[in-house]
Design a protein around this motif. Structure first.
Motif, PDB file in Angstrom:
ATOM      1  N   GLY A  89     -12.320 -43.078 -12.132  1.00 44.33           N
ATOM      2  CA  GLY A  89     -12.058 -43.359 -13.538  1.00 44.33           C
ATOM      3  C   GLY A  89     -13.167 -44.183 -14.168  1.00 44.33           C
ATOM      4  O   GLY A  89     -13.194 -44.366 -15.377  1.00 44.33           O
ATOM      5  N   ILE A  90     -14.085 -44.682 -13.331  1.00 42.85           N
ATOM      6  CA  ILE A  90     -15.248 -45.377 -13.877  1.00 42.85           C
ATOM      7  C   ILE A  90     -16.276 -44.287 -14.193  1.00 42.85           C
ATOM      8  O   ILE A  90     -16.617 -43.503 -13.317  1.00 42.85           O
ATOM      9  CB  ILE A  90     -15.828 -46.374 -12.854  1.00 42.85           C
ATOM     10  CG1 ILE A  90     -14.762 -47.399 -12.451  1.00 42.85           C
ATOM     11  CG2 ILE A  90     -17.063 -47.056 -13.405  1.00 42.85           C
ATOM     12  CD1 ILE A  90     -15.148 -48.242 -11.258  1.00 42.85           C
ATOM     13  N   ASP A  91     -16.730 -44.242 -15.425  1.00 42.21           N
ATOM     14  CA  ASP A  91     -17.601 -43.138 -15.806  1.00 42.21           C
ATOM     15  C   ASP A  91     -18.988 -43.291 -15.231  1.00 42.21           C
ATOM     16  O   ASP A  91     -19.565 -44.383 -15.212  1.00 42.21           O
ATOM     17  CB  ASP A  91     -17.677 -43.044 -17.338  1.00 42.21           C
ATOM     18  CG  ASP A  91     -16.426 -42.413 -17.909  1.00 42.21           C
ATOM     19  OD1 ASP A  91     -15.789 -41.639 -17.162  1.00 42.21           O
ATOM     20  OD2 ASP A  91     -16.090 -42.698 -19.062  1.00 42.21           O
ATOM     21  N   THR A  92     -19.509 -42.168 -14.782  1.00 36.02           N
ATOM     22  CA  THR A  92     -20.863 -42.142 -14.247  1.00 36.02           C
ATOM     23  C   THR A  92     -21.555 -40.919 -14.796  1.00 36.02           C
ATOM     24  O   THR A  92     -20.920 -39.951 -15.167  1.00 36.02           O
ATOM     25  CB  THR A  92     -20.859 -42.007 -12.718  1.00 36.02           C
ATOM     26  OG1 THR A  92     -20.167 -40.813 -12.372  1.00 36.02           O
ATOM     27  CG2 THR A  92     -20.193 -43.184 -12.051  1.00 36.02           C
ATOM     28  N   GLU A  93     -22.861 -40.990 -14.857  1.00 32.21           N
ATOM     29  CA  GLU A  93     -23.601 -39.762 -15.047  1.00 32.21           C
ATOM     30  C   GLU A  93     -24.643 -39.768 -13.946  1.00 32.21           C
ATOM     31  O   GLU A  93     -24.323 -39.504 -12.814  1.00 32.21           O
ATOM     32  CB  GLU A  93     -24.207 -39.667 -16.448  1.00 32.21           C
ATOM     33  CG  GLU A  93     -24.431 -38.221 -16.845  1.00 32.21           C
ATOM     34  CD  GLU A  93     -25.861 -37.882 -17.176  1.00 32.21           C
ATOM     35  OE1 GLU A  93     -26.688 -38.778 -17.396  1.00 32.21           O
ATOM     36  OE2 GLU A  93     -26.176 -36.679 -17.200  1.00 32.21           O
ATOM     37  N   ARG A  94     -25.890 -40.153 -14.264  1.00 29.74           N
ATOM     38  CA  ARG A  94     -26.861 -40.362 -13.180  1.00 29.74           C
ATOM     39  C   ARG A  94     -26.515 -41.642 -12.422  1.00 29.74           C
ATOM     40  O   ARG A  94     -26.646 -41.732 -11.227  1.00 29.74           O
ATOM     41  CB  ARG A  94     -28.268 -40.480 -13.746  1.00 29.74           C
ATOM     42  CG  ARG A  94     -28.738 -39.268 -14.496  1.00 29.74           C
ATOM     43  CD  ARG A  94     -29.114 -38.153 -13.532  1.00 29.74           C
ATOM     44  NE  ARG A  94     -29.961 -37.170 -14.178  1.00 29.74           N
ATOM     45  CZ  ARG A  94     -29.529 -36.014 -14.663  1.00 29.74           C
ATOM     46  NH1 ARG A  94     -28.255 -35.691 -14.549  1.00 29.74           N
ATOM     47  NH2 ARG A  94     -30.357 -35.166 -15.241  1.00 29.74           N
ATOM     48  N   GLY A  95     -26.130 -42.632 -13.239  1.00 28.78           N
ATOM     49  CA  GLY A  95     -25.731 -43.909 -12.670  1.00 28.78           C
ATOM     50  C   GLY A  95     -24.371 -44.289 -13.238  1.00 28.78           C
ATOM     51  O   GLY A  95     -23.702 -43.454 -13.853  1.00 28.78           O
TER      52      GLY A  95
END
Lengths: 339, 592, 280, 596
Positions: A252-258
């Motif tokens: 639920g913690i959003d990430t993309e590259r980081g």
């Protein structure tokens, strides 16, 4: 009134350590824990080259003694891997089957070496130089090795190639423009590096990939895309870093590259912060997301995250551009890596 | 070539194979030529929630005490091991299960408790054991395998040691143990990056010249009894003496003797006295609670002047107390337990070697002086495994010590004849003309009950006179160190004496003027030597494993001076480190 | 189609809760080895007490040393964990002091027939109204597997590695010979049978001797659950429990029987007898 | 179970508990449905409720044909789905729980039963007697084919109306051949058609024949037209040369057209079509292909295998960008302008919205833009007479019937674009509803079948088998052809190994509480905390069981209960129970066909 806060920092690098110190400095009541999947205490990463060449001893790598943590009452959990974060219950699930509760969390998990997908099938043949454990693995392999190949490239790898060459190793450098870290190599920089290397008898392939790598006994056979064959004893891979965020996905913690954070280094989940090489921050000036690179910056982010966790609202900004010296060439770069 | 001196602790729950893992490790390291001292502590529950610790000190140099600080802690049970962490050195190694079957709640995992400097290796003990043998039982072997891989112990040799340990079991048991070991070894080799510097692989070992045997105190006692010609062993199971009975049950029949498992200690000592009366060597072994029962009959042996050897391996506390903990608090009981004035022989060995020596002596003295001989061991000494030089057998004189009546004596035989030595010639049943009646009642020279004051005094004096002879039979106490102007003199007894000796040697190395004295023979006590020693020392320190300072109190009546005491009742053996610290503390005070 | 009755755990749990036998358990989880037969006995005692609606506070359990010595810890009642083999005299003391109590003496084969064996004949002939549960696993469990008074002849144990040289006691025959007024045998794997026996034993006015066969799963690899389950047979309904000679014949039979061997309901208990002679 | 008094059997032996051999039990108790839902998560996650443990066990037993048939009971295209299923089952596989490793490769196994079934594999279909009723189905995609098959079995005459030249719908035109070879697809479609189904291709309902006419000739008409109409982003510049709609792009390539794509291709969208477009573009000679997402990779609704293959083919996935406008010169695309986005929680706090960051626009040079942002149904064929739900056909709640009598709709045209297995399930369920209307009652229902089972030969070692990797074609060989199938399939050895990994969640281990003595022997040998001394069991709203609440207090320990949700069927408890009171049952969610 007694406090039951438990601040947990995942990651034992510069970001994590500076965060822990700041937290302790401003809050002498709360429990502060650092959890790291590395077994070796906080160390100077840039000295790993010297360590494997034997110039620096193990103890010289340690940033501070164990007693420092005892005095500051910071609990240190080394060699322990967080497998899963459950923000709803504020629980960390560790790989060795322990549940740990936090009240606030700082993610400072740093980054790991990246291998481009097209080479990922050869990954098992590669050696890396990003962690103490890598260095330990490499150290005994290096001294008997005569021929060394280096893939990719970054500032450390250039220094490393020079060092190997000084150790009378036969070095082959596969220089990839795209994978250079933390910035893209311009054509003139690349040619300057090539020139510099040829002076040191380092063979350079510019933007030519290996098409086949096979292990032959203890050595490796490399076939390049342009049909050349060579045999080396060890292959190092420096293709940049990827934030260590796999375990965060699905939490639920959003990430993309980081890990995606705002300018206060807050994630989308309350009470959870991220800093250092694992955090991905939007910057209006760049009109892009960026990820921090480098030791000092990680420290600054660690401090900022810690202060914000404690209730301040400090804004993180990319620092001024900085001049780096790459093999005699002055290069302007900032401490961020555009994505 | 380096030296090594490390302590390894394996800590688990009872039933997890903690103890067997420790045993295999010790035996294997000994077979490689290391000095070892190991001992186990375990609870009285067989399974369930009790904590077990197998503690081994392994060195290439001489060892006298078990070692207080742990270099490597192997965790088979997290909650039991957390309290063990305090003994782990600052940069010690902790090996723990990284794959237990269910999540630990916070702070229930050892991983959360390690100090910042400690090095932790998580090994998936549970799942590797499952993989190797289809059940989690083999976690101990997985841990051993991992240790072998981590600390440079030869894999194949270790496997042989495991096979040896389980040689009598079914093949499937052997296989699953070896497979578990292998699984742990391979996994650790492949997956664990070594961050510590402990290794056995580059250690210089002393040359083994003599035949070395691995033996614990109980085994040494049993072996000595067998070598002394024991014909009957009677016993009742009690921790920590049971093993002696088990060995007897196995070995004694082979030598034409009998191991009699009796219904209780009353019966056990009864059988021993019966056999003694008939002229055969006999023994029983028990611990404090059993000895207490036996005091019903110890007096009978003294009174009836029948040889009897009783082993009391001490455990902790009064009553049932701490059945699986070590302590030296039965001293008062053994010195004076029982009704009336009953002089007996009390021998307290301090090492496994002395366990053997003192048992031989006990049989000899009991037979010759026709009385009760008590061997005072403790849980630690009973279970402390050492590799020792093969002991020399008792000589002929010691094997046949009965003073039989001469033809002249037999003409008018007085079984309890008043003599200078206190020894009355003893006729064995079957001897013509030697017939008499023995009794627990006070009696005259012929054995007839007599309650008059004169007889009681004469007979009591006679029984006490035996002690003078006994004193001359046994070599005087050990006195290590200068003979005069000593700053600190350390006197100890039993297993603590070995620790004390080590501490004194260490103190002398750092320049403290210290000396050491201990005596295997506690009753009768060689008072002269102790008085001389006392006179030579500025301060006397008596360390022992009881609360009240029983030996210090016993000595005080002879030395007539203040005595420094060091008492521990932790349930663990006396750490030489504690004695050393105490010596240094006293040395400091003296300087000021 | 032959339909099977479905098993719904919520219904089962509700049934168990309603049943009430859990009221006879303490809070402590038993520390016996997993798989131990003592669990079965414990279960049956709880069920029997429940079936008889005994008030917990009126039950007093006395034990000695050994695995069975732990039993009072796991039962919700007055308990006394005493010295090895001395449970019988203490239990008798309690009963003589307060006749309203239901008193159990609990012990293993080592406790009751070994160290405390000497007490057994005397309590039997006095017929003091206590119920003695002999947890017979035929081995010393707590001291790790030595021969006990009921270990079969020739069985290898840690104290007799070549085989136990002593013939085992026959607790039923002994008890009959000692003239116990109630003699029965149960098997730890037969819950219903045990409950039935226990209820009769507790109700019985006088000394009740209940011999309970149970495996030691840790130290006895011979007398296992399955061996026992196949080796014991219920006493036939036609047996006359008042016939001591018939009981003795059953006890001495080659086969092993389960159930009530003998019950003399007419014989007064010790205290009743005392009253009788004093009021006469 | 009744408590049994001990009895003397003929051999004079005591019997411990009642054995329940050979018994079968059918139940519609919500607790049983709940049990199947919770404990056989793969079957529950499958929209078609495929009996996954059942067919994996058959593969283990090397009965590939039987495994194939078990699939075919609810999914008439196992060979196809074994390749392109979006595998919701694997997400819920117990083997993938955090402490247990990785999910079983269920989908790969499905494919292997199709691949490995023997040449003499025989199909047995049980037909209901002919009813004389006729059904017209519009659209021969997966939903239509599934419905047609089911209706044929139920004894009705079916006519399929397909606008394209070939049946298969999206399977035929919307999925590239390198993912789904056409011979496999044709084979399985023919298997359906040979049941006497009348297929009319090239018939465009609404143009060649009106819906009203169709309803007149048939007793019922079912629309399974799917989603054919691409979503429109209405970006400035969409009409430029070099801008394609994703679905259009794929269909044209699948029909054999080699579309020129230039060097740089930007795909907009994150679904299967987007990835397919990107992978086709690479095969068509593009050098740099990117897939551009408004949110991040995490929110892509495609499985990891596909993502990995795409990345291996050097396709870049860019997150947090929103297309703003397409720029061009001379009517030809030159670049695309994006805005950076950031994520915001949706109102319910569960999902995320991508919000453009002000003043963050930047342009990326491209030669081709492919807009693959999804499809909606094209309901033009109804002539506008039908009630809609947005662009989708509206059906009555809990039913497939539309506002028009005897006209039904199912699949993507009702639900919006989903996945193939959902479409197949929908088609079948619609067929069942139509049948029920014809016959006047439900002839097919779901029920829980419980059968006494015996101990399996599963060993603990099987739990440590690593997931078998799908062998794939080398990257260099892929990129020059449009058809070469990338995934090569398991051979019987790999399939056998992989099948061993299944935990057999359809086996239920339970303790007969009336015989249990609470001795914990089972807990002692349990490999994880799968057996508990239980003080209560939660009951959920739907009647299913929730968590077992463990007791730490002996007096609260009502029973020792096996938590089948944690059980990994190692069988250790069964072996050690001294009271032999652990029983095993096979629990299956099955479809029952009513017979007179």
């Amino acid at each position: 009134m007694p406090k039951f806060d438990h601040y947990i920092i995942i990651g034992n690098g510069p970001a994590g350590n500076s965060a822990a110190e700041v937290l302790r400095m401003h809050d002498d009541q709360a429990r502060v824990s650092i959890i790291s999947d590395e077994g070796f205490p906080y160390y100077y990463r840039h000295m790993l080259c010297e360590f494997i060449s034997g110039k620096k001893k193990e103890d010289a790598l340690k940033v501070k003694p164990a007693s420092d943590y005892k005095e500051k009452n910071i609990r240190m959990r080394l060699g322990q891997r967080v497998e899963r974060i459950e923000p709803e219950t504020k629980t960390l699930y560790l790989k060795h089957m322990e549940k740990v509760k936090f009240t606030r969390l700082i993610l400072a998990t740093g980054a790991s070496p990246h291998v481009v997908p097209s080479l990922s099938r050869f990954e098992k043949h590669f050696s890396f130089m990003s962690k103490y454990s890598d260095a330990l693995k490499v150290k005994p392999l290096l001294s008997p090795a005569r021929k060394v190949a280096i893939l990719g490239g970054d500032l450390v790898s250039l220094k490393f190639a020079k060092m190997l060459s000084a150790m009378k190793k036969e070095v082959t450098f596969f220089l990839y423009k795209d994978c250079f870290y933390p910035f893209e190599l311009t054509a003139d920089m690349a040619s300057a590096i090539e020139k510099h290397f040829s002076g040191k008898k380092i063979k350079t392939f510019a933007d030519i990939f290996p098409s086949r790598i096979e292990s032959k006994g203890k050595a490796f056979e490399i076939e390049t895309e342009n049909g050349e064959n060579l045999t080396v004893d060890i292959i190092f891979c420096f293709m940049g870093m990827r934030p260590n965020i796999n375990f965060i996905q699905g939490s639920g913690i959003d990430t993309e590259r980081g890990v995606l954070v705002d300018e206060h280094l807050k994630t989308n989940v309350s009470d959870i912060y991220a800093c250092g090489d694992c955090a991905q921050i939007y910057n209006p000036e760049l009109k892009n997301y960026w990820i921090s690179v480098g030791w000092e910056n990680a420290g600054i982010q660690g401090e900022t995250a810690a202060l914000n966790l404690l209730g301040e609202s400090k804004v993180i900004k990319p620092s001024q551009k900085k001049i780096l010296d790459v093999e005699g060439l002055k290069v302007n770069t900032s401490w961020w890596k555009e994505l | 070539m380096a030296d090594i001196d490390i302590v390894i602790e394996i800590c688990g729950s009872a039933g997890e194979g903690t103890i067997s893992a420790g045993e295999i490790l010790s035996r294997h390291m000994s077979s490689l030529g290391f000095e070892i001292m190991s001992f186990d502590s375990y609870p009285s529950e067989i399974r369930g929630f009790g904590k077990c610790v197998a503690h081994s000190r392994i060195s290439n140099q001489q060892i006298l005490s078990p070692g207080k600080y742990t270099d490597i802690l192997v965790v088979l049970n997290d909650s039991h091991s957390i309290p063990q962490l305090h003994a782990v050195r600052e940069n010690g190694v902790v090996i723990y299960d990284s794959q237990p079957p269910a999540y630990h709640e916070e702070d229930k995992s050892i991983a959360g408790w390690m100090a910042p400097g400690m090095i932790a290796y998580g090994i998936p003990l549970h799942s590797l054991a499952n993989k190797a043998a289809g059940s989690a039982r083999g976690r101990n072997m997985v841990a051993l395998g991992a240790m072998a891989a981590l600390f440079g112990i030869d894999e194949e040799g270790f496997k042989t040691s495991i096979m040896k340990r389980y040689a009598t079991k079914k093949q499937v048991v052997i296989d699953s143990n070896v497979n578990s070991f292998e699984e742990g070894y391979v996994w650790a080799k492949k997956n664990v990056q070594k961050l510590d510097h402990l290794t056995f692989s580059k250690v210089k070992l002393r040359k083994v010249t003599q035949n070395r045997i691995i033996i614990n105190g109980n085994q040494a006692v049993a072996q000595a009894a067998l070598d002394s010609g024991i014909k009957l062993f009677a016993g009742y199971p009690i921790t920590p003496a049971t093993k002696i009975m088990e060995i007897m049950g196995k070995e004694l029949p082979k030598r034409g003797g009998i191991m009699l498992q009796t219904e209780d200690e009353l019966s056990a000592i009864g059988n021993v006295i019966g056999a003694g009366f008939a002229g055969k060597r006999a023994m029983t072994a028990t611990s404090g609670p059993g000895f207490t029962l036996m005091t019903e009959m110890t007096g009978l042996a003294v009174m009836a002047e029948v040889p009897a050897v009783v082993v009391n391996s001490q455990r902790g506390g009064p009553s049932t107390g701490l059945p699986t903990k070590t302590e030296q608090s039965d001293l008062s009981l053994v010195l004076a337990g029982g009704s009336g004035d009953s002089p007996r022989i009390v021998l307290a060995p301090s090492t496994v070697e002395e366990c053997y020596e003192s048992t031989c002596l006990a049989f000899y003295l009991a037979e010759k002086y026709q009385t009760l001989a008590v061997l005072l061991l403790d849980f630690f000494l009973s279970n402390s495994i050492r590799n020792i030089d093969e002991p020399s057998l008792p000589d002929k004189k010691m094997l046949s010590a009965n003073i039989s009546p001469s033809k002249t004596d037999l003409k008018d035989y007085r079984r309890f004849q008043l003599t200078e030595s206190g020894i009355s010639p003893r006729a064995l049943p079957g001897t013509p003309l030697g017939m008499f009646v023995a009794t627990g009642l006070e009696h005259n020279e012929r054995g007839k009950p007599a309650y008059d004051s004169k007889t009681h005094l004469e007979m009591t004096e006679k029984r006490y006179r035996k002690l003078d002879g006994i004193l001359k039979e046994v070599s005087p106490p050990t006195w290590d160190g200068p003979k005069a102007n000593v700053d600190i003199g350390v006197i100890s007894w039993g297993s603590t004496a070995a620790s004390a000796h080590e501490a004194v040697l260490k103190a002398r190395k750092v320049g403290v003027n210290a000396a050491f004295m201990s005596s295997m023979l506690l009753v009768p006590l060689n008072v002269d030597h102790f008085v001389k020693f006392s006179a030579a020392c500025k301060t006397i320190l008596v360390p022992e494993l009881n609360y009240s300072g029983q030996f210090a109190a016993h000595l005080a009546q002879y030395l007539n001076r203040p005595i420094e005491k060091l008492n521990r009742i932790t349930g663990l053996p006396m750490p030489s480190e504690d004695i050393f610290e105490k010596i240094m503390e006293i040395a400091d005070t003296q300087k000021r | 189609m032959d339909h099977i009755e479905r098993f719904y755990i919520d219904e089962k749990l509700a049934d168990i809760k309603k049943d009430g036998f859990l009221n006879y358990r303490s809070k402590e989880l038993p520390t016996w080895c997993p798989g131990c037969g003592y669990f079965g006995i414990t279960q049956a005692i709880a069920k029997a007490c429940n079936a008889l609606s005994l008030p917990n506070e009126n039950i007093c359990v006395v034990s000695g040393i050994g695995c069975a010595g732990r039993y009072p810890i796991f039962m919700k009642a007055y308990g006394f964990h005493t010295l090895h083999g001395r449970s019988v005299p203490i239990a008798s003391g309690i009963k003589l002091a307060n006749e309203d109590l239901t008193v159990f003496a609990v012990g293993g084969d080592g406790d009751m027939l070994g160290i405390g064996g000497g007490h057994l004949p005397h309590i039997a002939r006095k017929n003091i109204d206590i119920t003695l549960f002999l947890f017979d696993n035929m081995i010393y469990g707590l001291t790790k597997g030595q021969s006990s008074a009921t270990t079969p002849l020739g069985q290898k144990t840690n104290s007799h590695t070549k085989g136990n040289p002593d013939s085992p006691l026959k607790p039923i025959s002994l008890a009959l010979a000692y003239d116990a007024s109630f003699v029965a045998r149960g098997f730890a794997g037969d819950l219903d049978g045990m409950q039935d026996i226990f209820m009769k034993a507790i109700r019985h006015k006088g000394f009740s001797f209940v011999h309970l066969i149970t495996p030691c799963v840790t130290f006895d690899k011979v007398n296992t659950w399955d061996v026992m389950r196949n080796g014991y047979h219920p006493i036939h309904e036609s047996h006359d429990v008042t016939d001591r000679i018939a009981a003795m014949r059953l006890a001495e039979d080659q086969r092993f029987f389960l159930g009530v061997f003998y019950q003399d309901e007419k014989r007064p208990s010790y205290q009743e007898y005392l009253r009788q002679i004093h009021s006469a | 179970m009744k408590e049994k008094k001990m009895t003397v059997s003929k051999g004079g032996k005591l019997s411990a508990g009642k054995k329940r051999e050979g018994n079968v039990f059918f139940s519609e108790d919500p607790r049983d449905f709940g049990y199947a839902k919770e404990n056989i998560p793969c079957q529950d996650a499958c929209p078609a409720h495929t009996n996954i443990p059942g067919y994996i066990r058959s593969i283990y037993e090397k009965h590939y044909g039987r495994a194939y048939e078990m699939n075919r009971m609810v999914n008439i295209l196992p060979g196809v789905l074994g390749r392109i299923c979006s595998r919701p089952c694997e997400l819920s596989c117990r083997h993938g729980e955090s402490d247990l490793g990785t999910s079983v490769n269920i989908c790969h196994l499905k494919r292997s039963c199709a691949d490995l079934k023997p040449s003499w594999h025989m199909i047995k279909e049980e037909f209901y007697a002919p009813s004389g009723k006729t059904v017209g189905i519009i659209g021969a995609g997966p939903a239509g084919l599934a419905a047609a098959h089911e209706l044929a079995i139920l004894g009705h005459n079916v006519t399929l109306y397909e606008a394209m030249d070939k049946p298969g719908g999206m399977l035929m035109y919307g999925i590239p051949a390198f993912r789904l070879p056409r011979d496999i697809l044709n084979l399985e479609i023919n298997n359906i058609l040979r049941m006497g189904i009348d297929l009319k291709t090239g018939v465009n309902v609404g143009r060649d024949i009106t819906l009203t006419e169709l309803i007149d000739v048939h007793d019922a008409v079912l629309s399974t037209v799917g989603c054919q109409e691409p979503f429109n982003l209405d970006l400035p510049g969409e009409d430029l040369d070099g801008v394609y709609s994703g679905l259009d792009f794929v269909i044209r390539v699948n029909q054999g057209e080699r579309i020129p794509v230039g060097k740089k291709v930007a795909v907009i969208g994150g679904g299967y079509t987007a990835i397919d477009c990107a992978r086709l573009a690479i095969r068509l000679g593009a050098e740099e292909v990117s897939v551009n997402l408004r949110k991040t990779e995490t929110f892509m609704r495609i499985d990891e295998h596909e993502k990995h293959e795409a990345k291996t083919e050097k396709i870049k996935i860019n997150g947090l960008v929103a297309p703003f406008q397409i720029n061009g010169t001379d009517g030809k695309v030159t670049s695309i302008t994006f805005e950076r986005t950031r994520l915001e929680f949706t109102k319910d706090g569960k999902g995320r919205n991508a919000v453009s960051i002000p003043d963050s626009a930047f342009a990326a040079p491209v030669d081709t833009v492919i807009l693959a942002v999804g499809q909606t149904p094209d309901t033009g064929f109804t002539g506008g007479k039908i009630e809609l739900n947005g662009k989708r056909i509206k059906t009555k709640a809990g039913s497939y019937e539309t506002g028009i009598k005897r006209f039904y709709a199912a699949g993507d045209c009702v639900t919006g674009a989903t996945n193939v297995i959902t479409a197949i399930a929908e088609g079948r369920h619609a067929a069942h509803e139509i049948d029920a209307v014809f016959v006047g009652k439900k002839r097919i229902t779901e029920t829980i079948r419980t059968e006494t089972a015996s101990q399996t030969d599963r060993s603990r070692n099987d739990d440590f088998i690593k997931a078998s990797v799908m062998p794939t074609l080398e990257v260099t060989k892929r990129l020059y052809a449009l058809t070469g199938e990338v995934e090569q399939g398991y051979d019987d050895k790999i399939a056998g190994e992989e099948s061993k990994r299944c935990y057999l969640c359809n086996l239920r281990y339970f303790i007969d509480t009336s015989q249990c003595i609470y001795c914990s022997a089972c807990i002692d040998v349990a490999p994880r905390d799968c057996i508990k001394i239980t003080r209560a069991v939660e009951i959920k709203k739907d009647g299913a069981y929730g968590e077992l609440l463990s007791a730490t207090d002996w007096s609260e320990g009502l029973a020792i209960v096996i938590d089948n949700k944690r059980c990994i069927r190692c069988g250790k408890c069964y072996e050690v129970c001294p009271m032999h009171c652990i029983h095993i049952e096979k629990v299956e969610l099955i479809e029952q066909k009513l017979e007179a």
